[in-house]
Motif scaffolding. Structure first.
Motif, PDB file in Angstrom:
ATOM      1  N   ILE A 264       0.861  -1.181   0.000  1.00 41.65           N
ATOM      2  CA  ILE A 264       0.000   0.000   0.000  1.00 41.65           C
ATOM      3  C   ILE A 264       0.896   1.230   0.000  1.00 41.65           C
ATOM      4  CG2 ILE A 264      -0.194   0.252   2.521  1.00 41.65           C
ATOM      5  CD1 ILE A 264      -3.249   0.755   2.025  1.00 41.65           C
TER       6      ILE A 264
ATOM      7  N   TYR B 170      -1.210  -4.528   5.474  1.00 37.24           N
ATOM      8  CA  TYR B 170      -0.632  -4.028   4.222  1.00 37.24           C
ATOM      9  C   TYR B 170       0.735  -3.436   4.522  1.00 37.24           C
ATOM     10  CZ  TYR B 170      -5.262  -4.605   2.245  1.00 37.24           C
ATOM     11  OH  TYR B 170      -6.458  -5.148   1.826  1.00 37.24           O
TER      12      TYR B 170
ATOM     13  N   HIS C 256     -12.790  -4.563   5.323  1.00 42.59           N
ATOM     14  CA  HIS C 256     -13.133  -3.722   4.173  1.00 42.59           C
ATOM     15  C   HIS C 256     -14.631  -3.429   4.166  1.00 42.59           C
ATOM     16  CE1 HIS C 256      -9.511  -5.569   1.789  1.00 42.59           C
ATOM     17  NE2 HIS C 256      -9.139  -4.847   2.837  1.00 42.59           N
TER      18      HIS C 256
ATOM     19  N   ALA D  90      -8.939   1.130  -1.607  1.00 40.76           N
ATOM     20  CA  ALA D  90      -8.621   0.495  -2.888  1.00 40.76           C
ATOM     21  C   ALA D  90      -9.334   1.288  -3.963  1.00 40.76           C
ATOM     22  CB  ALA D  90      -9.082  -0.958  -2.908  1.00 40.76           C
ATOM     23  N   THR D  91      -8.563   1.872  -4.870  1.00 35.27           N
ATOM     24  CA  THR D  91      -9.141   2.675  -5.939  1.00 35.27           C
ATOM     25  C   THR D  91      -9.352   1.818  -7.179  1.00 35.27           C
ATOM     26  OG1 THR D  91      -7.047   3.358  -6.930  1.00 35.27           O
ATOM     27  CG2 THR D  91      -7.840   4.642  -5.051  1.00 35.27           C
TER      28      THR D  91
ATOM     29  N   GLY E 234      -4.794   1.543  -7.595  1.00 36.44           N
ATOM     30  CA  GLY E 234      -4.309   0.616  -6.589  1.00 36.44           C
ATOM     31  C   GLY E 234      -4.669   1.021  -5.171  1.00 36.44           C
ATOM     32  N   ARG E 235      -3.973   0.433  -4.200  1.00 31.58           N
ATOM     33  CA  ARG E 235      -4.255   0.673  -2.784  1.00 31.58           C
ATOM     34  C   ARG E 235      -3.441   1.848  -2.255  1.00 31.58           C
ATOM     35  NH1 ARG E 235      -4.167  -5.038  -3.112  1.00 31.58           N
ATOM     36  NH2 ARG E 235      -1.917  -5.016  -2.722  1.00 31.58           N
TER      37      ARG E 235
ATOM     38  N   GLU F 133     -13.154   1.111  -4.607  1.00 32.33           N
ATOM     39  CA  GLU F 133     -13.710  -0.231  -4.522  1.00 32.33           C
ATOM     40  C   GLU F 133     -14.093  -0.570  -3.087  1.00 32.33           C
ATOM     41  OE1 GLU F 133     -10.706  -2.763  -6.164  1.00 32.33           O
ATOM     42  OE2 GLU F 133     -11.320  -2.368  -8.229  1.00 32.33           O
ATOM     43  N   TRP F 134     -13.255  -0.169  -2.131  1.00 36.55           N
ATOM     44  CA  TRP F 134     -13.528  -0.366  -0.707  1.00 36.55           C
ATOM     45  C   TRP F 134     -12.658   0.573   0.119  1.00 36.55           C
ATOM     46  CZ3 TRP F 134      -8.987  -1.421   1.576  1.00 36.55           C
ATOM     47  CH2 TRP F 134      -8.035  -2.196   0.898  1.00 36.55           C
TER      48      TRP F 134
END
Length: 232
Positions: free
Chosen positions: A84, A118, A140, A155-156, A160-161, A191-192
């Protein structure tokens, strides 16, 4: 005759502040308390409660257990979810994803509600997140609105994270992502998100390879020999 000052509530706050180079007034501003409270906790004249130690720890690059002088021989493992970043987007596609192999992070302290770990990579996070720091997150969630304004693991869809402070974007379903020392990313789809449960310094964790019933210690990426391609 020397006057011996009794420390009623011993803790590691003063040492952690000195090691991190953070003054009492600066720490008070960061956690939203008074300079007097910081002084009393650091001196051990007032008890440093676990909830406040957990709030202070990230700003001093340490753990609440260390601030409270808690020692534990019990090992606690959390699944490793990958890498991350905290600044601009970088490539996290080089993660270890060998079939049949799982990775865990082994800690010396138990983190309540820990779900996944992470590993922080890159230089853009310093001084807030140093390389090889591990971020332990809670579960999440896609229910982002209640967490707007907080620093989260995210998380995009396209980048990425990341570790970011999440703000509402200019259109529904999009968010602005703010970091300590990088340009704010505008109208990003997520995403989350996950709340940060703990920040573990590099010397307080180790990575475990779990293949069938074997558990082997691995080198952290910063400790591994660099290949010719990586050096160039």
């Amino acid at each position: 005759m020397l006057n011996v000052v009794e420390v009623k509530y011993p803790n590691g706050l003063q040492e952690a502040m000195e090691r991190a180079g953070v003054s009492g007034s600066e720490l008070a501003r960061l956690v939203g308390t008074s300079r007097q409270n910081i002084s009393r906790w650091a001196a051990g004249s007032r008890e440093l409660l676990p909830a406040m130690a957990e709030q202070i720890a990230p700003y001093l690059d340490t753990t609440s257990a260390s601030l409270l002088l808690l020692k534990s021989t019990e090992k606690f493992s959390v699944p490793l979810g990958g890498k991350i970043v905290g600044g601009g987007a970088i490539d996290v596609s080089t993660e270890q994803n060998e079939p049949g192999v799982e990775y865990e992070i082994e800690l010396s302290v138990r983190v309540p509600d820990a779900t996944v770990a992470y590993q922080v990579v890159g230089e853009s996070m310093m001084p807030v997140y140093r390389p090889d720091t591990v971020i332990i997150t809670r579960a999440h969630t896609q229910n982002i609105e209640p967490l707007v304004g907080k620093e989260l693991a995210v998380a995009t869809v396209e980048h990425g994270r990341m570790l970011k402070v999440v703000h509402r974007g200019s259109k529904p379903g999009h968010y602005d992502l703010e970091s300590f020392n990088a340009t704010t990313m505008r109208d990003v789809r997520l995403e989350w998100v996950a709340r940060i449960a703990a920040i573990i310094p590099a010397d307080e964790w180790r990575i475990i390879e779990k293949r069938a019933q074997t558990r082997d210690r691995l080198l952290k990426p910063s400790d591994r020999p660099r290949t010719r391609t990586q050096r160039s």
